[in-house]
Each structure stands twice: as structure tokens, then as C-alpha cells.
Design an enzyme around this catalytic site. Structure first.
Site, short mmCIF file in Angstrom:
data_model
loop_
_atom_site.label_atom_id
_atom_site.label_comp_id
_atom_site.label_asym_id
_atom_site.label_seq_id
_atom_site.Cartn_x
_atom_site.Cartn_y
_atom_site.Cartn_z
N CYS A 156 61.18 -18.40 92.60
CA CYS A 156 61.51 -17.20 93.57
C CYS A 156 62.15 -15.98 92.83
O CYS A 156 62.31 -14.95 93.46
CB CYS A 156 62.15 -17.83 94.70
SG CYS A 156 61.32 -18.92 95.78
N ALA A 157 62.89 -16.25 91.84
CA ALA A 157 63.63 -15.22 91.06
C ALA A 157 62.70 -14.27 90.10
O ALA A 157 63.34 -13.70 89.16
CB ALA A 157 64.66 -15.89 90.32
#
Length: 371
Positions: A156-157
Site C-alpha cells: 500500500c505504500a
């Protein structure tokens, strides 16, 4: 070194969506059927009954009320409960590249840029459709961009990790403009028969164009970035090219998303807020100098608690906007979507913090200022 700016962001969410009520109906129908089929084993203590879900449980656990998906019929099919995306021959564009182009072309159009203005393409997402050739290279070819392209992932980063790589290349002069694509088809990796995760993800594609700051006025200067990792199994997916060598036919292997939600909550909040706070301090700023935090839309409580710690004030809708109620967790694309939907009202000189966090654990932050 040269300044680096965010010139534009494009994003796309599929038209089809699934409400909590629809998702709960399908899940509970499946769970009740499974419990009935395995009633004897459950009575003997040889199997655990599948717990039921509810709309209240989903909202309380996540803040999510809806999610957009690439193939609703497949997810609503009790015998399938996963997207149905037919195989495409090698001569056709891949599903993920096609999905990425919906946001990539929008980002270029918003910036009034053509392929000739871009030096490279990075696909930064939770997973790529194949190992090689790079999905980024397929996108690059479809857009007519010459130069470099590669895939990378930090769950997600990923968008922030891609932004730091692009910023470093632009600042040192090895590129003038880089397009970062975050096509996330999370419905294909999620497990819709696990109560703990069946409600979390939505599908979306986002793209951000970074370029050197002297091309024209406007945009958002990227003042600084910061990345940090800490290994954890608390949020994991085992999809990979070694899978077919590890298990025999008939083995019950489920490589979908699995997580220990309580552990993720406990670990990620101090990590993400620490990375954001450290970056603000490194730039010689104070929390009061940052008007808004655009955070990865993982969970409403995580978003609010990270924002409160980083900004050192109560995170109202202006300070920490929320979009996950409509779109769910769209992995790396969510921080870009949140920024694009909640930045037009900011004035030149105002600053904001982009921060994304996820499996790995990986956390990335960027402080940006409107020019």
C-alpha cells in the site's frame, strides 16, 4: 539540485460497486451453507463454524460502506466469490496495463503533456499481473513513451516509494519527468470467504506525473520524502511464481490476503506517525505548518490516529479527509486519490503531508507545498 514537483494526478474507479449490505448477504449465505454442510464435523469439534458478518461490524471495524470493483458478477457468484477476468492472448493488452492507462492518460491530459515530455514509467503497486515483461514497459509502449520503465512493489505504500525514486532521479538530472502508475485490482487478491478481510478492498487505478520544477509555474513542490521498513508477517499474501512448486495437486493452498488486524493496528500507527513526524522535523517545520494530511485509506481509526499524532491536533475533515467510506482500501492508489479529491482548495504556500503504510511493513511520507 533541481526542484521536483507533482504536476498532475489522474485516477479511475470502476463504475460497478458493492455496498456493505450486498457483500454481507453473499458472505453470510456462503457461511451458513458451509456451516450446514459441515455440521457434523463442527458438532464433533473437528471444525470451527464460520462466523457471520454484518454491516455494523464492517463499519465499526473499518469505516467502509462501499467499494468499486472491476467485476461485480464474479464476486457476487456464491460458487466463485472472486472476479471473472477471462484470459487474454499475448497479442492483447494485459488487464492491469489497460486499467493503468485509464489514469495515466488522464494525468498526462491534465498536465497538458504528451509522450515526448516523459522520460520514464514506473508501475508502483501491490502486485503486478506477471513477472516479466514489466507491466510498466507495456504501459510505456502503449503511450508511446521512450526511455526507461520498470515495476516495483511495496504494497500500500508503493506510490510514495515510487515518488521518492522519481524525485531523486529528477533532482540529480537523470530524468526530467516520470509517470508513476498505481493500478490496483485488489479484488483479485482479496479472500471473500474470510470474515476478517472480505470487506476491505476496492479496485482503483491512479497515476502521478512528477517533473522538474522549472518547466512551468504551478504544481506542488515535493519538499522532502522519507521511507522506513520493518519486516512483519501480520499482513501477507503468498501469491508468487514458486507456488506451483510448493504444493501437490489437491492441497488446500490459499495464497490470498491474510492479516492479523489487531497486530497491524498496534504496529502501524506508531510507525506511520513516527515517519511523518520525523520528516516534518527534518524539514525544519512544525505540525502547525502542515495544513492537511492525505493518508492511505486503510482503516478510519488508523487514519484518524495517525493524523492526530502527526498534526498534533484533532483530525477534522479538513485536516484528514476520508474517502474510504465510498472506495474502500484501494492500496497504493488511495493516497493519490485522496490528494486529488481534497487539494483544490489549498492556497499557494500551504503544505500537506502524504503518507502511506502497509504490508511489509513499509511506510512512506512526502511533504509537499503548493506553488
Amino acid at each position: 539540485m533541481r526542484d521536483c514537483v507533482i504536476r498532475s494526478v489522474g485516477w479511475h474507479a470502476p463504475e460497478e460497486s458493492i455496498s456493505n449490505a450486498e457483500l454481507v448477504t453473499v458472505f453470510n449465505t456462503w457461511a451458513e451453507g458451509w456451516n450446514a454442510e459441515n455440521a457434523d464435523a463442527i458438532a464433533r469439534g473437528e471444525a470451527e463454524p464460520k462466523p457471520l458478518s454484518s454491516e455494523d461490524f464492517i463499519v465499526s471495524a473499518s469505516g467502509i460502506r462501499n467499494r468499486h470493483v472491476i467485476d461485480k458478477p464474479g464476486l457476487m457468484d456464491l460458487d466463485r466469490m472472486r472476479p471473472r477476468l477471462p484470459h487474454r492472448p499475448k497479442e492483447e493488452m494485459s488487464v492491469q496495463a489497460e486499467f493503468a492507462l485509464l489514469s495515466a492518460r488522464q494525468a498526462l491530459a491534465k498536465a497538458n503533456r504528451t509522450a515526448a515530455d516523459v522520460d520514464g514509467v514506473i508501475v508502483a503497486s501491490s502486485a503486478q499481473q506477471r513477472n516479466f515483461p514489466a507491466v510498466a514497459t507495456e504501459i510505456q509502449s502503449a503511450l508511446g513513451i521512450t526511455g526507461f520503465s520498470f515495476d516495483m512493489t511495496m504494497a500500500c505504500a508503493s506510490a510514495i516509494y515510487g515518488m521518492q525514486l522519481a524525485r531523486d532521479m529528477i533532482r540529480c538530472g537523470s530524468a526530467d519527468a516520470i509517470l508513476i502508475c498505481c493500478p490496483e485490482i485488489m479484488s483479485a487478491i482479496n479472500h471473500y470467504r474470510r470474515r476478517e478481510v472480505h470487506f476491505i478492498f476496492g479496485d482503483a487505478s491512479a497515476a502521478v506525473l512528477l517533473e522538474r520544477g522549472d518547466r512551468e509555474a504551478g504544481g506542488w513542490e515535493v519538499l522532502g520524502t522519507r521511507l522506513e521498513n520493518a519486516y512483519s508477517n501480520a499482513l501477507r499474501s503468498d501469491f508468487g511464481f514458486l507456488n506451483h512448486t510448493e504444493f501437490e495437486d489437491g492441497d488446500n493452498f490459499e495464497p490470498f490476503v491474510d492479516q492479523d488486524g489487531h497486530r497491524v493496528f498496534r504496529d502501524v500507527i506508531p510507525m506511520a506517525s513516527g515517519v511523518g513526524s520525523a520528516l516534518i522535523a527534518d524539514l525544519g517545520l512544525k505540525p502547525a505548518d502542515v495544513r492537511r494530511a492525505w493518508l492511505h485509506q486503510a482503516n478510519i481509526r488508523i487514519v484518524q490516529m495517525v493524523a492526530k499524532r502527526v498534526l498534533e491536533r484533532e483530525p477534522d475533515a479538513d485536516a484528514a479527509p476520508i474517502i474510504l467510506d465510498e472506495y474502500g482500501n484501494t492500496s497504493s492508489s488511495s493516497v493519490l486519490m485522496t490528494f486529488d479529491l481534497n487539494s483544490n482548495d489549498m492556497k499557494p504556500g500551504e503544505r500537506g503531508l502524504m503518507c502511506a503504510f502497509g504490508a511489509g511493513y513499509g511506510c512512506g511520507a512526502a511533504v509537499i507545498q503548493k506553488r
